[in-house]
Scaffold this motif. Sequence first.
Motif, short mmCIF file in Angstrom:
data_model
loop_
_atom_site.label_atom_id
_atom_site.label_comp_id
_atom_site.label_asym_id
_atom_site.label_seq_id
_atom_site.Cartn_x
_atom_site.Cartn_y
_atom_site.Cartn_z
N THR A 223 0.81 -1.21 0.00
CA THR A 223 0.00 0.00 0.00
C THR A 223 0.85 1.27 0.00
N TRP A 225 0.94 5.51 0.83
CA TRP A 225 0.33 6.65 1.50
C TRP A 225 -0.29 7.58 0.45
N GLY A 226 -1.49 8.07 0.76
CA GLY A 226 -2.13 9.05 -0.12
C GLY A 226 -3.26 8.51 -0.94
N ASN A 232 0.70 11.06 -4.65
CA ASN A 232 1.96 10.49 -4.16
C ASN A 232 2.97 10.25 -5.29
N ARG A 255 3.13 1.13 -4.00
CA ARG A 255 4.31 1.97 -4.21
C ARG A 255 5.55 1.20 -4.69
N ASN A 278 6.49 9.54 4.30
CA ASN A 278 5.32 8.65 4.34
C ASN A 278 5.40 7.53 3.30
N LEU A 279 6.24 7.70 2.29
CA LEU A 279 6.36 6.70 1.22
C LEU A 279 7.53 5.75 1.43
#
Length: 372
Positions: A223, A225-226, A232, A255, A278-279
Amino acid sequence: MFLTIATFSVDRNTILNKLYDSVKQKNECLRISNIINSVYVGGDGTESNFKTEYLITLYNSSTIGVQKAENITEVIDNKIAFLASEAGPSSQDFYNKINNNFDPDPDWYKVCFSDIGGSGCDWQGTSWMNSLIPENINDLMNNLNNYQTIYLEDAHIYYTTNYIQLLSDWVSKGNVLILSEHSICREQSSGNYPSTSYRCNPPGSYKSDNWDIFNITVHQRYTAWGWPNNWNVEVNDTNEAYTLVLGDRLSFEERSWIENKNAGNTFFSVARYRNTANLGDSRRKPSIAHWDYGNGRIFYIGDFQVEYIGKNADFEDVLSELVKVAYYILVDTSGGDVFCPISVNAPYKQIIGEVKIKNKENTIVIENVTSA
């Protein structure tokens, strides 16, 4: 001395003639680019006619190519295959859209997994594949030489198969492979999984789901973020193969990213993940890219479940157009084309002779009136 001077004169004239042809071809490219842009700016209903002795190729919303007609030796054949995946899951809407946009319909194959849902494809509404797509990924590998372009959606290829080697050999011959999301089975640090699983636990030390294939390393991740309401991924460069615009903001559901290991200077990054903690390890890494492999080319997109942020557009259209034009670009760019930029909505098209161009609802429509 006379022979030396004569030889020099012939060589000089040859160079000047080639230079003249190149300038003439470039001027024609700029002329037609200006016509197309003017019709687009003119708005819905604007029309224009022109004539050209060159073969003009509109690749998509960023580039046209101009080629001397006498350099055309044969019609380019581009047979296309799509792989739909239960793990994606690939949607029937995408299947229908592709078949509506391609003429003739591409060939379809499927991949189902024993540990997702039940037998066959039935997870999250994928049961449509059982009746509409009779052939599977093994059939595709047996039929590789029938195609010039192959799109693999969330394939999860099991590490014990020879599929990667078969695809490597096939691409090297001068074909185009397009990968989206998880190309290889998802590596686990423990457990035993059958060859029909989307997961795997290869012998040896755990490599954190990082795989060396096709002269790059693919870092498979989950998964992001965003998703789906915050961007993202951002488009950081443009290329004629993609209907993406510099600065486009996208939201990827997952991602995954790739690293250039041995692709050299042919590696071209089109989009990257944002520079935010966050990534995780995906931050600033390539999410959309392509590179040459042997005589062919490979395109990679970290996810196919993508939303535009701040723009009314459909990422499935980006995928569709990429599959349509990627092979033509691979072949044409090795054939002496001159390229010019355009900034319009225009589908792939080849034209020559007398041509009509019109703006239909802010999309450029081009028709051959007569051939040259």
